[in-house]
Design a protein around this motif. Structure first.
Motif, short mmCIF file in Angstrom:
data_model
loop_
_atom_site.label_atom_id
_atom_site.label_comp_id
_atom_site.label_asym_id
_atom_site.label_seq_id
_atom_site.Cartn_x
_atom_site.Cartn_y
_atom_site.Cartn_z
N ARG A 168 0.79 -1.07 0.00
CA ARG A 168 0.10 0.06 -0.05
C ARG A 168 0.83 1.24 0.13
O ARG A 168 0.46 2.24 -0.41
N GLY A 169 1.89 1.18 0.79
CA GLY A 169 2.82 2.57 0.81
C GLY A 169 3.42 2.59 -0.55
O GLY A 169 4.13 3.70 -0.87
N LEU A 170 3.67 1.79 -1.51
CA LEU A 170 4.20 1.76 -2.83
C LEU A 170 3.26 2.45 -3.91
O LEU A 170 3.56 2.70 -4.93
N THR A 171 1.85 2.50 -3.50
CA THR A 171 0.98 2.97 -4.38
C THR A 171 0.56 4.47 -4.58
O THR A 171 0.94 5.24 -3.35
N ASP A 172 0.18 5.17 -5.57
CA ASP A 172 0.04 6.68 -5.51
C ASP A 172 -1.36 6.60 -4.97
O ASP A 172 -1.94 5.78 -4.74
N THR A 173 -1.82 8.00 -4.81
CA THR A 173 -2.97 8.38 -4.33
C THR A 173 -4.06 8.04 -5.18
O THR A 173 -5.35 7.57 -4.85
N ASP A 174 -3.75 7.68 -6.70
CA ASP A 174 -4.78 7.21 -7.40
C ASP A 174 -4.80 5.67 -7.45
O ASP A 174 -5.55 5.21 -8.60
N GLY A 175 -3.95 5.15 -6.70
CA GLY A 175 -3.90 3.59 -6.77
C GLY A 175 -3.12 2.88 -7.91
O GLY A 175 -3.18 1.79 -7.83
N SER A 176 -2.38 3.69 -8.46
CA SER A 176 -1.42 3.05 -9.40
C SER A 176 -0.01 2.78 -8.76
O SER A 176 0.19 3.42 -7.78
N VAL A 177 0.91 2.05 -9.35
CA VAL A 177 2.21 1.92 -9.17
C VAL A 177 3.14 2.40 -10.36
O VAL A 177 2.91 1.97 -11.57
N ARG A 178 4.06 3.32 -10.15
CA ARG A 178 4.75 3.84 -11.07
C ARG A 178 6.37 3.68 -10.72
O ARG A 178 6.73 3.50 -9.58
N GLY A 179 7.41 3.72 -12.00
CA GLY A 179 8.63 3.58 -11.59
C GLY A 179 9.14 2.28 -11.17
O GLY A 179 8.72 1.26 -11.18
N GLU A 180 10.17 2.82 -10.20
CA GLU A 180 10.93 1.91 -9.46
C GLU A 180 9.93 0.89 -8.44
O GLU A 180 10.53 -0.28 -7.95
N ASN A 181 8.84 1.62 -8.09
CA ASN A 181 8.13 0.77 -7.07
C ASN A 181 7.38 -0.26 -7.60
O ASN A 181 6.96 -1.12 -6.93
N CYS A 182 7.29 -0.41 -9.22
CA CYS A 182 6.60 -1.53 -9.55
C CYS A 182 7.29 -2.92 -9.26
O CYS A 182 6.67 -3.97 -8.66
N GLU A 183 8.43 -3.01 -9.30
CA GLU A 183 9.21 -4.25 -8.99
C GLU A 183 9.08 -4.60 -7.46
O GLU A 183 8.92 -5.58 -7.19
N ARG A 184 9.17 -3.67 -6.57
CA ARG A 184 9.02 -3.88 -5.45
C ARG A 184 7.73 -4.39 -4.93
O ARG A 184 7.45 -5.27 -4.20
N PHE A 185 6.62 -3.69 -5.65
CA PHE A 185 5.28 -3.94 -5.19
C PHE A 185 4.98 -5.48 -5.76
O PHE A 185 4.40 -6.24 -5.24
N ASP A 186 5.76 -5.89 -6.99
CA ASP A 186 5.24 -7.35 -7.82
C ASP A 186 5.84 -8.29 -6.67
O ASP A 186 5.45 -9.27 -6.46
N THR A 187 7.20 -7.94 -6.07
CA THR A 187 7.78 -8.92 -5.22
C THR A 187 7.05 -9.05 -4.02
O THR A 187 6.75 -10.20 -3.34
N ALA A 188 6.53 -7.97 -3.16
CA ALA A 188 5.83 -7.92 -2.20
C ALA A 188 4.51 -8.76 -2.28
O ALA A 188 4.13 -9.49 -1.49
N MET A 189 3.77 -8.68 -3.46
CA MET A 189 2.47 -9.08 -3.60
C MET A 189 2.62 -10.58 -4.02
O MET A 189 1.75 -11.27 -3.55
N ALA A 190 3.75 -11.08 -4.58
CA ALA A 190 3.82 -12.53 -5.23
C ALA A 190 4.22 -13.27 -3.69
O ALA A 190 3.54 -14.43 -3.57
#
Length: 473
Positions: free
Chosen positions: A18-40
């Motif tokens: 949740r901390g890696l998402t923007d206010t509109d609920g999207s994930v951008r830039g370098e946060n994408c990789e960390r988001f994918d790893t965390a969610m997996a």
């Protein structure tokens, strides 16, 4: 982790995501990789929690009915929820999408070529959950960074991990642990190599020196063997009205192609290992090339015992299906032999057929002339022979020694989609911190020992013809 620890870790991962998402609920830039790893990882832990809760409830029900004795030698095994889904060809959407994004990023970064990425994508899309998690974990740039630090210093490299690299390394170890838990022979020990170093991915059709890998059927698996069904084909007929049909049932075979363990060892100096920016690229070239050279020989002449069964070995062993063609003139390779080999192949295999031969045999064929001195096969200069592709294979016989008693297998022709090469993904590597010389003193070098698993086999011998030229002393 016990159940409570899993629940706490799941909460941490979801908070991180949740901390890696923007206010509109999207994930951008370098946060994408960390988001994918965390969610997996979260998806895996959530599945484990469901499985534990489900198993606990089932045990309670069995105890109430008297059908389970705790601590006894018998009982019922319940697969985890994730295993149940995997057996049905299910991959959680989050894990699958993370794997596909990892492949897309690796291609854009020029770490993987398109063909290699397509190979991994295919195995992910067919429903292999472990392969999807493997692609996410081993394709992570943070894992590549952790791997480089371990390569530079196998003893203390982990002390330099960033928090992201530590999480990526832990995720890869979890994936490796799953594979070990499957009980697959030869899966124990070492680190999983990053996605772009795995020979099963890098040795794709366009990236290999081995002609058989380029023209044959190549599949990637996560198991210890490939199982399939083959046939020379069913028959069809024209039939009159109200007439009993003929039995057109094909003869089916169920080949099992095992994978065998191969390895490659590369020593490197401390100084080379310290140059992390270039080290992994050079290590990739050395290890992948060494593995490719070893495989190229095995795919052609491998015995099938402790190593893959080679094309020549498989055809020679299948003489009952008439794959061997005798020369027109004893102990000689002549122009009529080429026509004889091609004409012997059944029509159903002709449209996709190709040639393979040693360069010396190809050069001999280049020199065959007509009665008026013109080249008989001028198309060889363009990589063709009798309107079919001609491929150089240096591991085939290149000379015909009339002074020795031996059999020379000099020219193969057929539909190479009936020769199967199997690669098992999940290649491992072990780093040796210090190499020593003859006097048992350090040489200032480390060692990288990579091991991989691959196999090959002729599935339908009838799809090939092989020119066999026996000679006697």
């Amino acid at each position: 982790m016990n159940l409570q620890e899993r629940r706490e870790r799941l909460a941490e991962l979801l908070t991180e995501a949740r901390g890696l998402t923007d206010t509109d609920g999207s994930v951008r830039g370098e946060n994408c990789e960390r988001f994918d790893t965390a969610m997996a990882e979260a998806e895996q832990i959530r599945s484990d929690i469901e499985a534990i809760e489900r198993r606990t409830e089932q045990v309670k029900q069995l105890v109430m009915r008297g059908g389970y004795t705790e601590g006894g030698s018998t009982g019922t095994h319940y697969a985890t929820a994730e295993q149940d889904r995997s057996s049905a060809g299910y991959v959680p959407a989050t894990t699958r999408d993370a794997a596909l994004r990892t492949l897309e990023r690796s291609v854009k970064a020029k770490q993987l070529n398109d063909t290699g990425a397509e190979k991994v994508e295919k195995i992910v899309r067919r429903g292999d959950t472990w392969a999807a998690r493997w692609a996410v974990a081993c394709g992570s740039p943070d894992y590549a960074g952790a791997f480089a630090k371990l390569a530079a210093d196998p003893v203390r490299g982990h002390m330099l991990f960033t928090p992201e690299e530590q999480r990526a390394y832990a995720a890869a170890e979890n994936v490796a642990g799953e594979q070990r838990a499957m009980g697959l022979t030869g899966a124990n020990g070492g680190f999983l190599v990053p996605l772009h170093l795995d020979p099963a991915v890098m040795l794709t059709n366009s990236g290999s020196i081995n002609p058989l890998r380029r023209i044959s059927r190549v599949v990637q698996i996560t198991e210890s063997s490939w199982n399939g069904v083959t046939s020379q084909g069913a028959s069809a007929e024209w039939i009159a009205e109200a007439t009993e049909v003929a039995d057109g049932s094909p003869t089916l075979a169920q080949p099992n192609v095992p994978v065998f363990k191969g390895d490659s060892f590369v020593p490197y100096s401390f100084e080379v290992g310290d140059d992390a920016a270039n080290f992994l690229a050079e290590l990739q070239k050395l290890l992948v090339d060494a593995a490719d050279q070893l495989m190229a020989t095995a795919y052609t002449t491998g015995s099938g015992t402790g190593q893959p069964q080679g094309l020549i070995t498989g055809l020679v062993a299948a003489t009952g299906t008439v794959p061997l063609i005798a020369p027109t003139t004893a102990e000689s390779f002549t122009a009529p032999d080429i026509f004889k080999v091609q004409n012997a192949l059944p029509p159903r295999f002709q449209p996709n057929a190709q040639w393979t031969a040693n360069l010396q045999i190809i050069n001999s064929a280049k020199q065959f002339e007509t009665a008026n001195g013109a080249l008989k096969f001028p198309e060889i200069a363009n990589g063709q022979l009798l309107s079919r592709a001609l491929n150089e294979n240096s591991n085939m016989d290149g000379t015909i020694n009339a002074a020795a008693t031996e059999t020379n297998y000099v020219l193969a022709y057929g539909d190479f989609q009936n020769f199967l090469i199997v690669d098992r993904i999940g290649t491992r590597i072990e780093f040796i911190p210090n190499l020593v010389g003859a006097s048992r003193r350090p040489t200032g070098q480390r060692g990288a020992l990579l091991w991989f698993r691959t196999g090959s086999e002729v599935l339908v011998p009838e799809a090939f013809r092989l020119l066999s030229i026996p000679t006697t002393a």
